[in-house]
Design an enzyme around this catalytic site. Structure first.
Site, PDB file in Angstrom:
ATOM      1  N   LYS A 184       6.504   0.775  -4.193  1.00  0.00           N
ATOM      2  CA  LYS A 184       7.034  -0.490  -3.683  1.00  0.00           C
ATOM      3  C   LYS A 184       8.419  -0.325  -3.028  1.00  0.00           C
ATOM      4  CE  LYS A 184       3.425  -2.780  -5.111  1.00  0.00           C
ATOM      5  NZ  LYS A 184       2.560  -1.783  -5.719  1.00  0.00           N
TER       6      LYS A 184
HETATM    7  C1  LIG Z   1      -0.313  -7.229  -4.386  1.00  0.00           C
HETATM    8  C2  LIG Z   1      -0.057  -6.598  -5.719  1.00  0.00           C
HETATM    9  N1  LIG Z   1      -0.098  -7.369  -6.820  1.00  0.00           N
HETATM   10  C3  LIG Z   1       0.135  -6.882  -8.036  1.00  0.00           C
HETATM   11  C4  LIG Z   1       0.407  -5.545  -8.228  1.00  0.00           C
HETATM   12  C5  LIG Z   1       0.602  -5.049  -9.597  1.00  0.00           C
HETATM   13  O1  LIG Z   1       1.830  -4.474  -9.814  1.00  0.00           O
HETATM   14  P1  LIG Z   1       2.015  -3.333 -10.923  1.00  0.00           P
HETATM   15  O2  LIG Z   1       1.360  -2.096 -10.413  1.00  0.00           O
HETATM   16  O3  LIG Z   1       3.508  -3.219 -11.027  1.00  0.00           O
HETATM   17  O4  LIG Z   1       1.404  -3.825 -12.174  1.00  0.00           O
HETATM   18  C6  LIG Z   1       0.474  -4.694  -7.103  1.00  0.00           C
HETATM   19  C7  LIG Z   1       0.853  -3.279  -7.208  1.00  0.00           C
HETATM   20  O5  LIG Z   1       0.207  -2.359  -7.486  1.00  0.00           O
HETATM   21  C8  LIG Z   1       0.204  -5.228  -5.828  1.00  0.00           C
HETATM   22  O6  LIG Z   1       0.220  -4.448  -4.741  1.00  0.00           O
END
Ligand SMILES: Cc1ncc(COP(=O)(O)O)c(C=O)c1O
Length: 406
Positions: A184
Protein backbone atom coordinates in the site's frame (compact mmCIF):
# COMPACT_ATOMS: atom_id res chain seq x y z
CA UNK A 1 27.08 -1.22 -19.47
CA UNK A 2 24.57 1.26 -18.05
CA UNK A 3 24.18 1.01 -14.29
CA UNK A 4 21.23 -1.14 -13.28
CA UNK A 5 18.54 0.95 -11.60
CA UNK A 6 17.09 -0.62 -8.48
CA UNK A 7 13.97 0.34 -6.57
CA UNK A 8 15.27 2.09 -3.43
CA UNK A 9 14.34 0.73 -0.01
CA UNK A 10 10.93 1.64 1.36
CA UNK A 11 12.34 3.34 4.44
CA UNK A 12 13.72 6.66 3.39
CA UNK A 13 12.53 8.63 6.40
CA UNK A 14 12.35 8.27 10.16
CA UNK A 15 11.40 4.56 10.25
CA UNK A 16 14.61 3.28 11.84
CA UNK A 17 14.87 6.14 14.31
CA UNK A 18 11.27 5.65 15.47
CA UNK A 19 11.69 1.88 15.74
CA UNK A 20 14.62 2.38 18.08
CA UNK A 21 12.50 4.75 20.15
CA UNK A 22 9.81 2.06 20.47
CA UNK A 23 12.42 -0.47 21.52
CA UNK A 24 13.55 1.91 24.26
CA UNK A 25 10.00 2.57 25.45
CA UNK A 26 8.31 0.75 28.33
CA UNK A 27 5.22 -0.24 26.32
CA UNK A 28 5.36 -1.98 22.96
CA UNK A 29 1.56 -2.14 22.89
CA UNK A 30 -1.16 0.36 22.05
CA UNK A 31 -2.55 -0.27 25.53
CA UNK A 32 0.13 1.93 27.08
CA UNK A 33 2.44 3.31 24.40
CA UNK A 34 2.25 6.62 22.57
CA UNK A 35 2.99 5.65 18.94
CA UNK A 36 -0.53 4.54 18.03
CA UNK A 37 -1.76 7.82 19.47
CA UNK A 38 0.81 9.78 17.45
CA UNK A 39 -0.13 7.96 14.24
CA UNK A 40 -3.83 8.51 14.83
CA UNK A 41 -3.36 12.20 15.52
CA UNK A 42 -1.28 12.54 12.34
CA UNK A 43 -4.17 10.97 10.39
CA UNK A 44 -6.65 13.32 12.07
CA UNK A 45 -4.56 16.30 10.94
CA UNK A 46 -3.89 15.00 7.43
CA UNK A 47 -7.54 14.19 6.67
CA UNK A 48 -9.11 16.98 8.71
CA UNK A 49 -11.40 14.53 10.53
CA UNK A 50 -12.24 14.27 14.22
CA UNK A 51 -11.17 10.69 14.92
CA UNK A 52 -8.73 8.06 13.74
CA UNK A 53 -8.44 4.57 15.19
CA UNK A 54 -5.46 2.38 14.30
CA UNK A 55 -5.94 -1.39 14.03
CA UNK A 56 -3.79 -4.23 12.77
CA UNK A 57 -5.09 -4.60 9.18
CA UNK A 58 -7.41 -3.18 6.57
CA UNK A 59 -9.65 -6.19 7.16
CA UNK A 60 -9.95 -5.85 10.92
CA UNK A 61 -10.83 -2.19 10.32
CA UNK A 62 -13.66 -3.20 7.95
CA UNK A 63 -14.96 -5.78 10.40
CA UNK A 64 -14.79 -3.39 13.35
CA UNK A 65 -16.46 -0.64 11.30
CA UNK A 66 -19.33 -2.95 10.34
CA UNK A 67 -19.83 -3.98 13.96
CA UNK A 68 -19.67 -0.33 15.04
CA UNK A 69 -22.29 0.51 12.41
CA UNK A 70 -24.61 -1.98 14.10
CA UNK A 71 -24.43 -4.54 11.30
CA UNK A 72 -25.43 -7.89 12.74
CA UNK A 73 -26.73 -11.38 11.97
CA UNK A 74 -28.67 -11.54 8.71
CA UNK A 75 -28.15 -7.91 7.75
CA UNK A 76 -27.01 -7.22 4.22
CA UNK A 77 -23.91 -5.28 3.20
CA UNK A 78 -23.52 -4.11 -0.38
CA UNK A 79 -20.06 -3.95 -1.88
CA UNK A 80 -18.44 -3.93 -5.28
CA UNK A 81 -17.97 -6.92 -7.56
CA UNK A 82 -14.47 -5.70 -8.44
CA UNK A 83 -12.49 -5.77 -5.24
CA UNK A 84 -10.52 -8.11 -3.01
CA UNK A 85 -12.20 -10.84 -0.92
CA UNK A 86 -11.82 -8.90 2.34
CA UNK A 87 -14.95 -6.79 1.92
CA UNK A 88 -16.81 -10.09 1.69
CA UNK A 89 -15.03 -11.84 4.57
CA UNK A 90 -15.32 -8.82 6.88
CA UNK A 91 -19.06 -8.85 6.18
CA UNK A 92 -19.23 -12.56 7.01
CA UNK A 93 -17.19 -11.97 10.21
CA UNK A 94 -20.05 -9.67 11.23
CA UNK A 95 -22.49 -12.55 10.48
CA UNK A 96 -23.97 -10.43 7.71
CA UNK A 97 -24.73 -11.32 4.11
CA UNK A 98 -22.51 -9.98 1.31
CA UNK A 99 -24.45 -8.46 -1.58
CA UNK A 100 -22.67 -7.41 -4.77
CA UNK A 101 -23.37 -4.41 -6.96
CA UNK A 102 -22.00 -4.26 -10.47
CA UNK A 103 -19.42 -1.78 -11.70
CA UNK A 104 -18.92 0.92 -14.25
CA UNK A 105 -16.90 -0.72 -17.07
CA UNK A 106 -14.58 2.25 -17.51
CA UNK A 107 -13.83 3.31 -13.93
CA UNK A 108 -14.18 -0.21 -12.45
CA UNK A 109 -15.90 1.35 -9.41
CA UNK A 110 -19.29 0.39 -8.00
CA UNK A 111 -22.33 1.51 -9.98
CA UNK A 112 -24.67 3.53 -7.73
CA UNK A 113 -27.69 2.57 -9.85
CA UNK A 114 -27.01 -1.09 -9.22
CA UNK A 115 -26.56 -0.42 -5.50
CA UNK A 116 -30.10 0.93 -5.36
CA UNK A 117 -31.42 -2.12 -7.21
CA UNK A 118 -29.83 -4.41 -4.62
CA UNK A 119 -31.32 -2.73 -1.56
CA UNK A 120 -33.75 -4.73 0.56
CA UNK A 121 -35.30 -4.26 3.99
CA UNK A 122 -32.22 -6.05 5.42
CA UNK A 123 -29.62 -3.72 3.90
CA UNK A 124 -27.60 -1.97 6.59
CA UNK A 125 -24.37 -0.76 5.03
CA UNK A 126 -22.53 -0.04 1.80
CA UNK A 127 -18.79 -0.52 1.32
CA UNK A 128 -17.78 1.48 -1.77
CA UNK A 129 -14.23 0.56 -2.75
CA UNK A 130 -11.70 2.99 -4.23
CA UNK A 131 -10.25 0.47 -6.64
CA UNK A 132 -6.64 0.96 -7.79
CA UNK A 133 -6.79 4.39 -6.14
CA UNK A 134 -9.90 5.84 -7.80
CA UNK A 135 -12.84 6.83 -5.57
CA UNK A 136 -16.32 5.71 -6.61
CA UNK A 137 -19.06 8.18 -7.51
CA UNK A 138 -19.75 9.13 -3.90
CA UNK A 139 -22.53 11.75 -4.26
CA UNK A 140 -25.23 9.33 -5.46
CA UNK A 141 -23.97 6.71 -3.00
CA UNK A 142 -24.38 9.12 -0.08
CA UNK A 143 -27.81 10.09 -1.47
CA UNK A 144 -28.90 6.43 -1.49
CA UNK A 145 -27.49 5.97 2.03
CA UNK A 146 -29.53 8.89 3.27
CA UNK A 147 -32.70 7.71 1.54
CA UNK A 148 -32.47 4.19 3.01
CA UNK A 149 -30.72 5.06 6.27
CA UNK A 150 -27.54 3.10 5.54
CA UNK A 151 -24.01 3.45 6.85
CA UNK A 152 -21.28 4.03 4.27
CA UNK A 153 -17.79 2.69 4.95
CA UNK A 154 -15.32 3.79 2.28
CA UNK A 155 -12.78 1.05 1.63
CA UNK A 156 -9.72 3.14 0.86
CA UNK A 157 -7.11 0.46 1.38
CA UNK A 158 -5.83 1.29 -2.10
CA UNK A 159 -6.45 5.02 -1.98
CA UNK A 160 -4.44 7.74 -0.29
CA UNK A 161 -5.10 11.42 -0.92
CA UNK A 162 -7.29 10.84 -3.96
CA UNK A 163 -10.04 13.40 -4.30
CA UNK A 164 -13.64 13.37 -5.44
CA UNK A 165 -15.14 16.70 -6.54
CA UNK A 166 -12.65 18.58 -4.41
CA UNK A 167 -13.16 16.43 -1.32
CA UNK A 168 -10.52 14.15 0.10
CA UNK A 169 -11.56 10.52 -0.35
CA UNK A 170 -12.16 9.09 3.10
CA UNK A 171 -13.95 12.18 4.38
CA UNK A 172 -17.19 11.59 2.48
CA UNK A 173 -18.64 8.37 3.93
CA UNK A 174 -19.52 7.82 7.59
CA UNK A 175 -16.26 5.96 8.11
CA UNK A 176 -13.27 5.16 5.91
CA UNK A 177 -10.89 2.24 6.15
CA UNK A 178 -7.17 2.15 5.27
CA UNK A 179 -4.61 -0.62 5.01
CA UNK A 180 -0.85 -0.53 5.63
CA UNK A 181 -0.24 -3.94 4.11
CA UNK A 182 3.05 -4.39 2.28
CA UNK A 183 2.01 -3.00 -1.13
CA UNK A 184 0.00 0.00 0.00
CA UNK A 185 0.93 3.70 -0.29
CA UNK A 186 1.87 3.59 3.41
CA UNK A 187 3.17 0.33 4.74
CA UNK A 188 4.36 -1.07 8.03
CA UNK A 189 4.05 -4.72 7.00
CA UNK A 190 0.48 -5.00 8.25
CA UNK A 191 -1.82 -2.39 9.73
CA UNK A 192 -4.96 -0.36 9.20
CA UNK A 193 -6.90 2.73 10.21
CA UNK A 194 -10.49 3.90 10.48
CA UNK A 195 -11.19 7.59 10.17
CA UNK A 196 -14.55 9.18 11.01
CA UNK A 197 -16.19 12.31 12.34
CA UNK A 198 -18.60 10.22 14.41
CA UNK A 199 -17.62 9.82 18.07
CA UNK A 200 -19.87 6.82 18.64
CA UNK A 201 -18.41 4.91 15.69
CA UNK A 202 -14.83 5.75 16.68
CA UNK A 203 -15.35 4.56 20.25
CA UNK A 204 -17.05 1.38 19.11
CA UNK A 205 -14.36 0.58 16.52
CA UNK A 206 -11.79 0.88 19.29
CA UNK A 207 -13.76 -1.41 21.58
CA UNK A 208 -14.36 -4.00 18.87
CA UNK A 209 -10.64 -3.93 18.09
CA UNK A 210 -9.50 -3.74 21.70
CA UNK A 211 -11.17 -6.55 23.69
CA UNK A 212 -14.15 -4.35 24.53
CA UNK A 213 -12.33 -2.46 27.28
CA UNK A 214 -14.87 -0.03 28.66
CA UNK A 215 -12.41 2.82 29.14
CA UNK A 216 -11.50 2.97 25.47
CA UNK A 217 -12.71 6.24 24.03
CA UNK A 218 -13.10 7.70 20.55
CA UNK A 219 -9.81 9.58 20.95
CA UNK A 220 -8.02 7.39 23.51
CA UNK A 221 -6.68 3.90 22.84
CA UNK A 222 -4.66 3.49 26.00
CA UNK A 223 -6.29 1.51 28.79
CA UNK A 224 -3.73 1.60 31.60
CA UNK A 225 -3.80 5.31 32.24
CA UNK A 226 -4.73 5.13 35.91
CA UNK A 227 -2.85 2.28 37.60
CA UNK A 228 -4.75 2.65 40.90
CA UNK A 229 -8.00 1.99 39.10
CA UNK A 230 -6.68 -0.59 36.67
CA UNK A 231 -4.90 -2.72 39.27
CA UNK A 232 -7.83 -2.81 41.70
CA UNK A 233 -9.44 -6.30 41.96
CA UNK A 234 -12.91 -4.75 42.03
CA UNK A 235 -12.39 -2.98 38.72
CA UNK A 236 -14.68 -4.21 35.92
CA UNK A 237 -13.01 -3.80 32.58
CA UNK A 238 -15.22 -4.92 29.69
CA UNK A 239 -18.54 -3.68 28.37
CA UNK A 240 -18.39 -4.99 24.77
CA UNK A 241 -17.35 -8.19 23.03
CA UNK A 242 -14.21 -7.36 21.12
CA UNK A 243 -11.32 -8.95 19.28
CA UNK A 244 -7.65 -8.20 19.63
CA UNK A 245 -7.08 -6.13 16.50
CA UNK A 246 -4.58 -3.77 18.12
CA UNK A 247 -1.70 -2.43 16.08
CA UNK A 248 1.72 -3.10 17.66
CA UNK A 249 3.66 0.05 18.52
CA UNK A 250 6.46 -0.96 16.12
CA UNK A 251 4.03 -0.91 13.23
CA UNK A 252 2.52 2.38 14.35
CA UNK A 253 5.98 3.96 14.47
CA UNK A 254 6.87 2.78 10.95
CA UNK A 255 3.47 3.85 9.60
CA UNK A 256 3.96 7.30 11.16
CA UNK A 257 7.34 7.68 9.48
CA UNK A 258 5.70 6.74 6.18
CA UNK A 259 2.77 9.10 6.71
CA UNK A 260 5.24 11.95 7.18
CA UNK A 261 6.23 11.37 3.53
CA UNK A 262 2.80 10.51 2.16
CA UNK A 263 2.61 13.43 -0.32
CA UNK A 264 5.87 12.33 -1.87
CA UNK A 265 4.89 8.64 -1.84
CA UNK A 266 1.60 9.36 -3.61
CA UNK A 267 3.27 11.71 -6.07
CA UNK A 268 5.74 9.01 -7.08
CA UNK A 269 2.90 6.59 -7.87
CA UNK A 270 0.98 9.24 -9.81
CA UNK A 271 4.07 10.26 -11.81
CA UNK A 272 4.87 6.61 -12.57
CA UNK A 273 1.29 5.95 -13.69
CA UNK A 274 1.41 8.99 -15.99
CA UNK A 275 4.53 7.68 -17.72
CA UNK A 276 2.77 4.40 -18.51
CA UNK A 277 -0.46 6.12 -19.57
CA UNK A 278 1.48 8.21 -22.06
CA UNK A 279 3.09 5.12 -23.54
CA UNK A 280 -0.28 3.36 -23.75
CA UNK A 281 -1.62 6.12 -26.00
CA UNK A 282 0.59 4.53 -28.69
CA UNK A 283 -1.84 1.63 -29.00
CA UNK A 284 -5.58 0.94 -28.87
CA UNK A 285 -5.50 -2.20 -26.75
CA UNK A 286 -4.27 -0.88 -23.39
CA UNK A 287 -7.06 1.33 -22.08
CA UNK A 288 -6.30 2.96 -18.70
CA UNK A 289 -8.92 3.18 -15.96
CA UNK A 290 -11.03 6.22 -16.71
CA UNK A 291 -10.58 9.09 -14.25
CA UNK A 292 -13.72 11.19 -14.61
CA UNK A 293 -13.48 14.95 -14.44
CA UNK A 294 -13.34 16.17 -10.86
CA UNK A 295 -11.52 13.09 -9.59
CA UNK A 296 -7.87 12.63 -8.65
CA UNK A 297 -6.54 9.07 -8.67
CA UNK A 298 -3.65 8.20 -6.33
CA UNK A 299 -2.80 5.16 -8.48
CA UNK A 300 -2.19 2.33 -6.04
CA UNK A 301 -1.62 0.53 -9.32
CA UNK A 302 -2.41 1.52 -12.88
CA UNK A 303 -5.51 -0.45 -13.84
CA UNK A 304 -5.93 -1.03 -17.56
CA UNK A 305 -8.31 -2.91 -19.82
CA UNK A 306 -6.38 -5.19 -22.14
CA UNK A 307 -8.07 -5.60 -25.52
CA UNK A 308 -5.05 -7.20 -27.21
CA UNK A 309 -6.74 -10.54 -27.88
CA UNK A 310 -9.19 -8.79 -30.19
CA UNK A 311 -6.92 -6.06 -31.52
CA UNK A 312 -3.54 -7.79 -32.07
CA UNK A 313 -4.34 -11.46 -31.49
CA UNK A 314 -2.10 -11.72 -28.41
CA UNK A 315 -3.48 -13.35 -25.29
CA UNK A 316 -3.41 -11.59 -21.89
CA UNK A 317 -0.82 -14.04 -20.52
CA UNK A 318 1.36 -13.77 -23.63
CA UNK A 319 1.41 -9.97 -23.58
CA UNK A 320 2.47 -10.13 -19.92
CA UNK A 321 5.24 -12.60 -20.78
CA UNK A 322 6.43 -10.44 -23.67
CA UNK A 323 6.72 -7.38 -21.40
CA UNK A 324 8.59 -9.34 -18.73
CA UNK A 325 10.89 -10.98 -21.28
CA UNK A 326 11.90 -7.55 -22.47
CA UNK A 327 12.74 -6.44 -18.92
CA UNK A 328 9.33 -5.22 -17.73
CA UNK A 329 7.87 -5.92 -14.31
CA UNK A 330 5.12 -8.39 -13.55
CA UNK A 331 1.59 -7.41 -14.49
CA UNK A 332 -1.13 -8.38 -12.03
CA UNK A 333 -4.57 -9.47 -13.06
CA UNK A 334 -7.62 -8.21 -11.18
CA UNK A 335 -8.69 -10.44 -8.33
CA UNK A 336 -11.58 -12.71 -9.24
CA UNK A 337 -15.02 -11.29 -8.57
CA UNK A 338 -15.37 -12.26 -4.90
CA UNK A 339 -18.47 -14.41 -5.24
CA UNK A 340 -16.73 -16.68 -7.78
CA UNK A 341 -13.84 -17.51 -5.42
CA UNK A 342 -13.89 -21.16 -4.29
CA UNK A 343 -14.65 -20.09 -0.72
CA UNK A 344 -17.93 -18.59 -1.92
CA UNK A 345 -18.82 -21.15 -4.60
CA UNK A 346 -18.23 -23.94 -2.07
CA UNK A 347 -20.38 -21.97 0.40
CA UNK A 348 -17.88 -22.20 3.25
CA UNK A 349 -19.83 -19.46 5.00
CA UNK A 350 -22.89 -21.66 5.62
CA UNK A 351 -21.36 -23.64 8.46
CA UNK A 352 -20.58 -20.44 10.36
CA UNK A 353 -24.26 -19.63 10.83
CA UNK A 354 -26.63 -22.05 9.01
CA UNK A 355 -29.77 -20.19 10.13
CA UNK A 356 -28.59 -17.17 8.17
CA UNK A 357 -26.66 -18.60 5.26
CA UNK A 358 -28.32 -21.87 4.28
CA UNK A 359 -30.43 -20.16 1.59
CA UNK A 360 -27.62 -17.92 0.34
CA UNK A 361 -26.10 -18.79 -3.03
CA UNK A 362 -23.92 -16.90 -5.46
CA UNK A 363 -23.73 -17.74 -9.12
CA UNK A 364 -22.04 -16.64 -12.29
CA UNK A 365 -24.01 -13.85 -13.97
CA UNK A 366 -24.76 -11.93 -10.78
CA UNK A 367 -22.73 -8.88 -11.89
CA UNK A 368 -22.25 -9.30 -15.66
CA UNK A 369 -20.22 -6.14 -16.26
CA UNK A 370 -17.69 -7.02 -13.56
CA UNK A 371 -17.46 -10.60 -14.80
CA UNK A 372 -16.82 -9.37 -18.36
CA UNK A 373 -14.24 -6.76 -17.37
CA UNK A 374 -12.31 -8.65 -14.66
CA UNK A 375 -10.37 -11.06 -16.92
CA UNK A 376 -9.30 -8.17 -19.15
CA UNK A 377 -7.83 -6.02 -16.38
CA UNK A 378 -4.09 -5.58 -16.10
CA UNK A 379 -2.56 -3.83 -13.12
CA UNK A 380 0.75 -2.15 -13.85
CA UNK A 381 3.08 -1.48 -10.97
CA UNK A 382 3.36 2.14 -9.82
CA UNK A 383 5.35 1.87 -6.61
CA UNK A 384 8.65 2.95 -8.07
CA UNK A 385 10.71 4.95 -5.66
CA UNK A 386 13.11 6.19 -8.30
CA UNK A 387 11.39 7.85 -11.24
CA UNK A 388 14.25 6.71 -13.51
CA UNK A 389 13.22 3.12 -12.88
CA UNK A 390 9.60 3.93 -13.84
CA UNK A 391 10.91 5.63 -16.98
CA UNK A 392 12.98 2.58 -17.83
CA UNK A 393 10.00 0.24 -17.43
CA UNK A 394 7.65 2.53 -19.36
CA UNK A 395 10.23 2.65 -22.12
CA UNK A 396 10.33 -1.14 -22.23
CA UNK A 397 6.55 -1.16 -22.62
CA UNK A 398 6.89 1.45 -25.39
CA UNK A 399 9.33 -0.79 -27.27
CA UNK A 400 7.04 -3.81 -26.89
CA UNK A 401 4.13 -1.81 -28.32
CA UNK A 402 6.26 -0.43 -31.16
CA UNK A 403 7.48 -3.91 -32.12
CA UNK A 404 3.88 -5.19 -32.21
CA UNK A 405 2.76 -2.15 -34.25
CA UNK A 406 5.36 -2.85 -36.97
C1 LIG B 1 -9.48 -2.83 -1.44
C2 LIG B 1 -8.89 -3.54 -0.26
N1 LIG B 1 -9.66 -3.73 0.83
C3 LIG B 1 -9.21 -4.35 1.92
C4 LIG B 1 -7.92 -4.84 1.98
C5 LIG B 1 -7.49 -5.55 3.19
O1 LIG B 1 -6.41 -4.98 3.82
P1 LIG B 1 -5.40 -5.88 4.68
O2 LIG B 1 -4.60 -6.70 3.73
O3 LIG B 1 -4.59 -4.85 5.41
O4 LIG B 1 -6.21 -6.70 5.60
C6 LIG B 1 -7.07 -4.65 0.87
C7 LIG B 1 -5.66 -5.06 0.88
O5 LIG B 1 -5.19 -6.10 0.69
C8 LIG B 1 -7.58 -4.02 -0.28
O6 LIG B 1 -6.82 -3.86 -1.37
Amino acid sequence: MPKEIKNPSKYLGNELKYLEMVLQAESWSATGGSWNQALEQAFVRKFGVRYAVALNSGTSTLHAALEAAGVGPGDEVISSAITVIMDTTATIHANAVPVYADIDPQTFTIDPKDIEKKITSRTKAIIPVSIYGLPPDMDPIMGIAKKYNLVVIEDNAQCFLSTYKGKLAGTIGHMASYSFENTKHISCGEGGMIITNNEKYAEMVRKIGGHGFKNLKADEGRIRLNQDVFQNPNYKRHDEIGWNYRLPEFNAAVALAQLERIDELVEMRVKSARLFIEVMSECDYLIPQKVPQGYINSYYTLGVIYEGEKSIGIKWEDFRKKYIKNGGDGIYGAWSVPYLEPVMIERKYVRRYPEIYSDINYEKGLCPVAEYVQPKIMQFKTNYRDIKLAEEKANILYNVIKKINK
